[in-house]
Design an enzyme around this catalytic site. Sequence first.
Site, PDB file in Angstrom:
ATOM      1  N   HIS A  41      51.603  43.859   8.931  1.00  0.00           N
ATOM      2  CA  HIS A  41      51.871  45.009   8.080  1.00  0.00           C
ATOM      3  C   HIS A  41      51.869  44.578   6.608  1.00  0.00           C
ATOM      4  O   HIS A  41      52.747  43.841   6.159  1.00  0.00           O
ATOM      5  CB  HIS A  41      53.240  45.602   8.468  1.00  0.00           C
ATOM      6  CG  HIS A  41      53.536  46.918   7.827  1.00  0.00           C
ATOM      7  ND1 HIS A  41      54.703  47.618   8.091  1.00  0.00           N
ATOM      8  CD2 HIS A  41      52.849  47.681   6.954  1.00  0.00           C
ATOM      9  CE1 HIS A  41      54.708  48.742   7.394  1.00  0.00           C
ATOM     10  NE2 HIS A  41      53.593  48.792   6.690  1.00  0.00           N
ATOM     11  N   LYS A 260      28.036  19.688 -11.578  1.00  0.00           N
ATOM     12  CA  LYS A 260      28.712  19.062 -10.438  1.00  0.00           C
ATOM     13  C   LYS A 260      30.112  19.661 -10.347  1.00  0.00           C
ATOM     14  O   LYS A 260      30.916  19.522 -11.260  1.00  0.00           O
ATOM     15  CB  LYS A 260      28.808  17.549 -10.609  1.00  0.00           C
ATOM     16  CG  LYS A 260      29.410  16.858  -9.378  1.00  0.00           C
ATOM     17  CD  LYS A 260      29.510  15.364  -9.586  1.00  0.00           C
ATOM     18  CE  LYS A 260      29.958  14.709  -8.285  1.00  0.00           C
ATOM     19  NZ  LYS A 260      31.229  15.245  -7.764  1.00  0.00           N
ATOM     20  N   HIS A 683      45.945  20.418  30.449  1.00  0.00           N
ATOM     21  CA  HIS A 683      46.972  21.181  31.171  1.00  0.00           C
ATOM     22  C   HIS A 683      46.256  22.232  32.014  1.00  0.00           C
ATOM     23  O   HIS A 683      45.359  22.922  31.523  1.00  0.00           O
ATOM     24  CB  HIS A 683      47.934  21.847  30.196  1.00  0.00           C
ATOM     25  CG  HIS A 683      48.728  20.864  29.390  1.00  0.00           C
ATOM     26  ND1 HIS A 683      50.078  20.685  29.554  1.00  0.00           N
ATOM     27  CD2 HIS A 683      48.362  19.986  28.415  1.00  0.00           C
ATOM     28  CE1 HIS A 683      50.516  19.758  28.722  1.00  0.00           C
ATOM     29  NE2 HIS A 683      49.486  19.318  28.014  1.00  0.00           N
TER      30      HIS A 683
END
Length: 871
Positions: A41, A260, A683
């Site tokens: 929200h 750069k 698992h």
Amino acid sequence: MVQHQDSLTEYNRKRDFTRTAEPKGATKQAKAGKLFLIQKHDATRLHYDFRLEWKGVLKSWAVTRGPSINPEDKRLAVRTEDHPLAYGDFEGTIPKKQYGGGTVMLWDTGWWEPDNDPDEGLKEGKLKFHIHGQRMHGGWTLVRMKPRDGEKRENWLLIKEHDEETSEDGDSLLTENLTSVKTGRSMEEIASGSGEKKAHVWESSTSAAANVKAGAIAEEPPALQARRERSGKSPAFVKPQLATLVSDPPAGDDWLNEAKFDGYRLMIALGKSGVTCFTRTGLNWTEKFPDIINGFAALDCDSALIDGEAVAASEEGSKFSALQKAIKTGGETRFYAFDLLHLDGKDLRRKPLIERKKALKSLLDTLGPSRAVQYSEHVRGNGEKVFQAMCNASQEGIIAKRADAPYREGRVGSWLKIKCTRRQEFVIGGYSPSDKRGRAFASLLVGAYEGDKFVYQGRVGTGFDEDTMADLATRFAKLKRKTSPFEAVPKDIARDAVWLTPGLVVEVDFAEFTDDGHIRHGAFQGLREDKEASAVTPETKKTPAKATAKKPEDPAKSKPALEKKRLAREKDTAGDVLGIRITHADRLLFSDPDITKIDLARYYGVVADRMLPFAARHPASILRCPQGPDHQCFYQKHASDGFPDEIHQVPIEEADGDIANYLYVDDARGLVAAVQMGTIELHIWGSTVDRLDAADRLVFDLDPDPSVTFETVKNAAIALRDALETLGLKSVAMVSGGKGIHVIVPLLRLAPWEDAKAFAKALSAKIADNDPDNYIATMSKAKRKGRIFIDWLRNERGSTAVAPYSVRARAGGPVATPVSWDELGDLDAANGFHIPDILQRLESGTDPWAEAKDWKQGLTKSMLKSVGTEG
């Protein structure tokens, strides 16, 4: 304190239902199950609304920072008014000036089951429960805080319980899940009204009356329509082209000279699956750059792959430290695009750079003015003038690129970098301790790789603020080792040094290299988490003649010496196991004994014959540690792009009716491929992919409080074995590699999960009731002190337990090891077996569970009745 009732009077009082499309409150009972949901929200501030169905309404809390899967995090959850059950379908926008005005996303849905009485828990201020959502799983607790004088709001804490769903990176639950579980839309798409509409979604971007009309859809801006209609497949990650360091800029018009940038190199992939940000090593960092993701939303193409650099949008210039701060704090970032590799299904890499840049410019022009995404301009020729202008403007330097060159992976000589200052990446291999109070270290000891040698290159003692030093100290605690990782270190520096396993890459600004190759006046600039330590090599500038005297050779025919070294090193640090290529093969995963990535792959290849009878074709949740267990790890159970074919996928319907692809392996190559993907632990479900709803085992995890001795745990396991035998069930034992013991009951694949869960729960509760001083069958940590928790919760559809023979991502790499009941009595700990021990057991023929292969047993009605359930 606010009084919360079952009625929805407060909810209805706060809303004008002639203006908002939120559902009007009416108490009613859901058809089945107890609904759980979270709505993301974005109102006055972003938060997560946590809701649990109870007695016909949604009990609600606003979790300000969202849930965390790290049990050490205690997240504030402010109790709000009860909401109607119909609110569980709400996704859309609440109009401004209305209560809660803002965007609402349905972020997770599922069901929950209480571990204590909810009415009592809400009254007493402690509600414990298990969540079975699409994103949230396992045990959780809500604890009410003691109110301060005059405080009206009811403050609670939302806390994750310890189980296999936890992670040290608690926020990964939020950063890895940025879209709606129902519509797949982002918050921005929901706010704009774009994206596919679903019948269950309440849209609030128009009036409530308008939403009632079938098919009423607000017209979208053209840019959002372009995003919604993108239909091409996202291009796969491509290893980037890299620039070679030289002393001087090249001369001539054959070169394009660009700025750069001082940031993170990113590869942006766009397609029907959305926008993805890859680092230079292929890591998915999409969640770190929301500004850039949003900036590409309107790009007019079906698919594209764009190369560029992410920087901080800072008026002081695009400094690397500013970028790190922006990522950490949610500050603004932007992307400078400098190459286009794929467009609408066409591979452009063979085309000359000048043509690729022209196509890139035309593509980016479809965005219109954009702050987040910008085109990297270039100047053709005049390299020296461009370089000087950049240096005069306090920029980092330039990248010179051959205008006619194709795009090639790695350093091939057609891209050159010329720096105004000395700045390079190094790898931390240790530190000099500090004698000053409050300072974690005096200086970093750094180096780089020359072939397979880790070469010392000096110390870095400045550039750290308090937060940075504390962060580094925390990371160092996990990397300490007894011996120096460097090839050689001056004796006066080595004398007091603390050694670290090389894994952290840092960017350092420095004045020059000394005659012995050490950096002078080095200043720390930041960590480079986008770069692999093994890829950091000494950057030695080439002579101007090599940069300017002649045109570089065809990249397809020749590679500079530096690139040859890189390839040679990569070859040395890679290998094959069962035909699966293992990259970064020499990455150290565990010490005492030393276990590398390729050692782990070979282990799983060898142990597969013992492991697969229990693990093959079982849906799995894998614990991935891409940088090793000392770095960030995360559980993954759903398949995603990029998984090798050896790791299989099976579609499974989840609790909310949605279908998701789950992972599983069925042979040794699958286990090895999982290691290549960074997997440490496996698992598994207690059922197979062809019979998901029938348990093929029961698992009782004896989880002791730290005060309980292992001798006591062993006695508990034997007592549980005897109780099972009394009921007619044989069992086997496994030390978990942690602190507990698993008592496992192999079953024929006949028992439905409802029976398996009911039996396990009832038997555990019966044992705990008969001996409450030593056992507990609920997850309450407060009540567990001095007791053993009989964890029966692994016996339900979708729950997992560590697979037999799985290595654990813990210090030393202990192994979850099957043992015989006789052998169990002689063991000193549950984590005493390691890879060499298991290999020795295999070689000697030791198979403690051999007899269990012939057992044919199942749950009967009389067994269920004996423990107090009718099934």
